[in-house]
Scaffold this motif. Structure first.
Motif, PDB file in Angstrom:
ATOM      1  N   SER A  79     -27.352  83.321 -47.268  1.00 34.49           N
ATOM      2  CA  SER A  79     -26.904  81.805 -47.251  1.00 34.49           C
ATOM      3  C   SER A  79     -25.714  81.467 -47.640  1.00 34.49           C
ATOM      4  CB  SER A  79     -27.902  81.331 -48.237  1.00 34.49           C
ATOM      5  OG  SER A  79     -27.799  82.039 -49.575  1.00 34.49           O
ATOM      6  N   PRO A  80     -25.051  80.268 -47.457  1.00 31.29           N
ATOM      7  CA  PRO A  80     -23.717  80.059 -47.893  1.00 31.29           C
ATOM      8  C   PRO A  80     -23.659  79.914 -49.300  1.00 31.29           C
ATOM      9  CG  PRO A  80     -24.464  78.521 -46.085  1.00 31.29           C
ATOM     10  CD  PRO A  80     -25.595  79.436 -46.640  1.00 31.29           C
TER      11      PRO A  80
ATOM     12  N   ASP B  49     -39.010  77.354 -49.094  1.00 32.57           N
ATOM     13  CA  ASP B  49     -40.036  76.280 -48.659  1.00 32.57           C
ATOM     14  C   ASP B  49     -38.976  75.071 -48.240  1.00 32.57           C
ATOM     15  OD1 ASP B  49     -42.000  77.943 -49.008  1.00 32.57           O
ATOM     16  OD2 ASP B  49     -42.812  77.235 -50.924  1.00 32.57           O
ATOM     17  N   GLY B  50     -39.425  74.589 -47.214  1.00 33.19           N
ATOM     18  CA  GLY B  50     -38.594  73.499 -46.654  1.00 33.19           C
ATOM     19  C   GLY B  50     -37.503  73.522 -45.992  1.00 33.19           C
ATOM     20  N   LYS B  51     -36.835  74.632 -46.013  1.00 27.19           N
ATOM     21  CA  LYS B  51     -35.494  74.991 -45.510  1.00 27.19           C
ATOM     22  C   LYS B  51     -35.609  75.341 -43.857  1.00 27.19           C
ATOM     23  CE  LYS B  51     -33.313  74.655 -49.397  1.00 27.19           C
ATOM     24  NZ  LYS B  51     -34.231  74.553 -50.464  1.00 27.19           N
ATOM     25  N   THR B  52     -34.568  75.418 -43.530  1.00 28.80           N
ATOM     26  CA  THR B  52     -34.331  75.656 -41.849  1.00 28.80           C
ATOM     27  C   THR B  52     -33.962  77.017 -41.943  1.00 28.80           C
ATOM     28  OG1 THR B  52     -34.151  73.485 -41.085  1.00 28.80           O
ATOM     29  CG2 THR B  52     -33.359  75.345 -39.859  1.00 28.80           C
ATOM     30  N   LEU B  53     -34.782  78.114 -41.417  1.00 32.30           N
ATOM     31  CA  LEU B  53     -34.153  79.592 -41.443  1.00 32.30           C
ATOM     32  C   LEU B  53     -33.929  79.959 -40.242  1.00 32.30           C
ATOM     33  CD1 LEU B  53     -33.982  82.278 -43.201  1.00 32.30           C
ATOM     34  CD2 LEU B  53     -36.179  82.892 -42.732  1.00 32.30           C
ATOM     35  N   ILE B  54     -32.697  80.344 -39.869  1.00 34.56           N
ATOM     36  CA  ILE B  54     -32.302  81.051 -38.707  1.00 34.56           C
ATOM     37  C   ILE B  54     -32.693  82.328 -38.365  1.00 34.56           C
ATOM     38  CG2 ILE B  54     -30.276  81.401 -37.224  1.00 34.56           C
ATOM     39  CD1 ILE B  54     -28.707  79.152 -39.115  1.00 34.56           C
TER      40      ILE B  54
ATOM     41  N   TYR C 152     -25.944  84.070 -36.018  1.00 30.90           N
ATOM     42  CA  TYR C 152     -24.855  83.982 -37.356  1.00 30.90           C
ATOM     43  C   TYR C 152     -23.857  82.888 -37.025  1.00 30.90           C
ATOM     44  CZ  TYR C 152     -21.844  85.633 -40.919  1.00 30.90           C
ATOM     45  OH  TYR C 152     -20.777  85.772 -41.668  1.00 30.90           O
ATOM     46  N   ASN C 153     -23.513  82.527 -35.916  1.00 28.55           N
ATOM     47  CA  ASN C 153     -22.628  81.343 -35.878  1.00 28.55           C
ATOM     48  C   ASN C 153     -23.274  80.017 -36.090  1.00 28.55           C
ATOM     49  OD1 ASN C 153     -20.239  82.609 -34.838  1.00 28.55           O
ATOM     50  ND2 ASN C 153     -21.280  82.754 -32.495  1.00 28.55           N
ATOM     51  N   ALA C 154     -24.656  79.877 -35.964  1.00 24.76           N
ATOM     52  CA  ALA C 154     -25.384  78.853 -36.407  1.00 24.76           C
ATOM     53  C   ALA C 154     -25.521  78.760 -37.816  1.00 24.76           C
ATOM     54  CB  ALA C 154     -26.902  78.754 -35.942  1.00 24.76           C
ATOM     55  N   LEU C 155     -25.323  79.679 -38.494  1.00 21.33           N
ATOM     56  CA  LEU C 155     -25.383  79.753 -39.919  1.00 21.33           C
ATOM     57  C   LEU C 155     -24.001  79.183 -40.376  1.00 21.33           C
ATOM     58  CD1 LEU C 155     -26.579  80.465 -42.964  1.00 21.33           C
ATOM     59  CD2 LEU C 155     -25.533  82.655 -42.357  1.00 21.33           C
ATOM     60  N   LEU C 156     -22.902  79.726 -39.780  1.00 25.66           N
ATOM     61  CA  LEU C 156     -21.537  79.321 -40.061  1.00 25.66           C
ATOM     62  C   LEU C 156     -21.442  77.850 -39.883  1.00 25.66           C
ATOM     63  CD1 LEU C 156     -19.636  82.490 -38.862  1.00 25.66           C
ATOM     64  CD2 LEU C 156     -20.195  82.066 -41.096  1.00 25.66           C
ATOM     65  N   ASP C 157     -21.820  77.630 -38.768  1.00 30.22           N
ATOM     66  CA  ASP C 157     -21.851  75.766 -38.511  1.00 30.22           C
ATOM     67  C   ASP C 157     -22.599  75.010 -39.042  1.00 30.22           C
ATOM     68  OD1 ASP C 157     -20.030  76.731 -36.535  1.00 30.22           O
ATOM     69  OD2 ASP C 157     -21.297  76.792 -34.812  1.00 30.22           O
ATOM     70  N   GLY C 158     -23.450  75.716 -40.063  1.00 32.50           N
ATOM     71  CA  GLY C 158     -24.373  74.819 -40.944  1.00 32.50           C
ATOM     72  C   GLY C 158     -25.481  74.245 -40.041  1.00 32.50           C
ATOM     73  N   ARG C 159     -25.796  74.814 -39.100  1.00 34.87           N
ATOM     74  CA  ARG C 159     -27.142  74.209 -38.536  1.00 34.87           C
ATOM     75  C   ARG C 159     -28.469  74.687 -39.123  1.00 34.87           C
ATOM     76  NH1 ARG C 159     -25.771  76.548 -32.765  1.00 34.87           N
ATOM     77  NH2 ARG C 159     -23.998  77.664 -33.752  1.00 34.87           N
ATOM     78  N   GLY C 160     -28.398  75.631 -39.955  1.00 31.20           N
ATOM     79  CA  GLY C 160     -29.629  76.044 -40.768  1.00 31.20           C
ATOM     80  C   GLY C 160     -29.144  76.349 -42.068  1.00 31.20           C
ATOM     81  N   ASP C 161     -30.071  76.402 -42.997  1.00 28.21           N
ATOM     82  CA  ASP C 161     -30.025  76.742 -44.530  1.00 28.21           C
ATOM     83  C   ASP C 161     -29.564  78.329 -44.710  1.00 28.21           C
ATOM     84  OD1 ASP C 161     -30.368  74.192 -45.395  1.00 28.21           O
ATOM     85  OD2 ASP C 161     -32.529  74.395 -44.770  1.00 28.21           O
ATOM     86  N   ALA C 162     -30.244  79.099 -43.951  1.00 26.59           N
ATOM     87  CA  ALA C 162     -30.101  80.604 -44.213  1.00 26.59           C
ATOM     88  C   ALA C 162     -30.303  81.263 -42.880  1.00 26.59           C
ATOM     89  CB  ALA C 162     -30.767  81.011 -45.284  1.00 26.59           C
ATOM     90  N   PHE C 163     -30.206  82.355 -42.984  1.00 28.00           N
ATOM     91  CA  PHE C 163     -30.359  83.462 -41.892  1.00 28.00           C
ATOM     92  C   PHE C 163     -30.999  84.783 -42.488  1.00 28.00           C
ATOM     93  CE2 PHE C 163     -27.781  86.502 -38.894  1.00 28.00           C
ATOM     94  CZ  PHE C 163     -29.092  86.708 -38.138  1.00 28.00           C
TER      95      PHE C 163
END
Length: 227
Positions: free
Chosen positions: A127-128, A140-145, A175-186
């Motif tokens: 996560s960031p 819970d409630g988070k978007t996981l990539i 991983y790019n989706a994580l860096l772009d902020g499209r999800g909360d964690a990967f």
């Protein structure tokens, strides 16, 4: 060598007969040697295991393992890039002789044969630093990539119903989706997430899994050789 090794329930593709994958004939160990090459599926975007470098060459631990296997057989390796969800298909359709980097599960063992494991891993979550997830309860409630066709997908679908999964075909896209902020964690293998810079990681409460090189089901000469 890998054989078709189909699960009985998958042999039929229509009312008229079997699929082309079911009819594919896998190569024996002697056939691989005589051809002068072994066909191996590896990741192209999953460092440090399998990736393509700036010169367009396959690199990583799995590639090193493949190179050594080819050398021992007296043949040249021929690589095919594979997405996580396609690993079983490239074996059962006989597009490759071997797939590198594949967690051993009961479901997968119904379709392909596995060599002895070469590494134990668990699932990790990255996560960031600006929005750290440091505890299991924070999911819970988070978007996981996740990447499709992985044990991360299977585990979270079964054990974390309150987590929204955002799925990608390739590791690089995830991983790019994580860096772009499209999800909360990967989530992926902990051995991989620990290598990421600028992020915080923690390990999910999932038992260690075995990574293994694999063959298709059926033939014992090649399977026995790499085991």
């Amino acid at each position: 060598m890998r054989s078709v090794g189909r699960h009985p329930s998958e042999a039929k593709s229509s009312d008229t007969g079997t699929s082309s994958s079911a009819n594919a004939k896998a190569r024996s160990l002697d056939e691989i040697k005589k051809s002068g090459k072994i066909k191996i599926a590896v990741f192209s975007d999953k460092a440090p295991f399998g990736y393509v470098d700036k010169d367009g060459k396959y690199q990583g631990y799995d590639v090193y393992f493949a190179e050594q296997l080819a050398k021992d057989l007296g043949v040249e390796p021929e690589y095919t890039s594979v997405d996580p969800a396609a690993r079983v298909d490239v074996l059962t359709s006989n597009k490759v002789d071997l797939v590198e980097n594949f967690t051993v599960t009961d479901e997968r063992k119904e379709k392909v044969d596995f060599a002895k494991p070469y590494m134990k891993v668990a699932l990790g979550v990255v996560s960031p630093e600006s929005a750290q997830i440091t505890d299991v309860s924070q999911r819970d409630g988070k978007t996981l990539i996740i990447a499709k066709g992985t044990t991360a997908e299977t585990w979270f679908e079964k054990n974390a119903p309150n987590v929204k999964l955002q799925k990608y075909d390739q590791y690089a896209d995830a991983y790019n989706a994580l860096l772009d902020g499209r999800g909360d964690a990967f989530s992926t293998d902990n051995t991989e997430v620990l290598a990421y810079d600028g992020v915080t990681t923690y390990t999910c409460p999932i038992k260690a899994r075995n990574l293994s090189g694999r063959t298709g089901r059926g033939d014992t000469t090649f399977a026995g050789y790499i085991t």
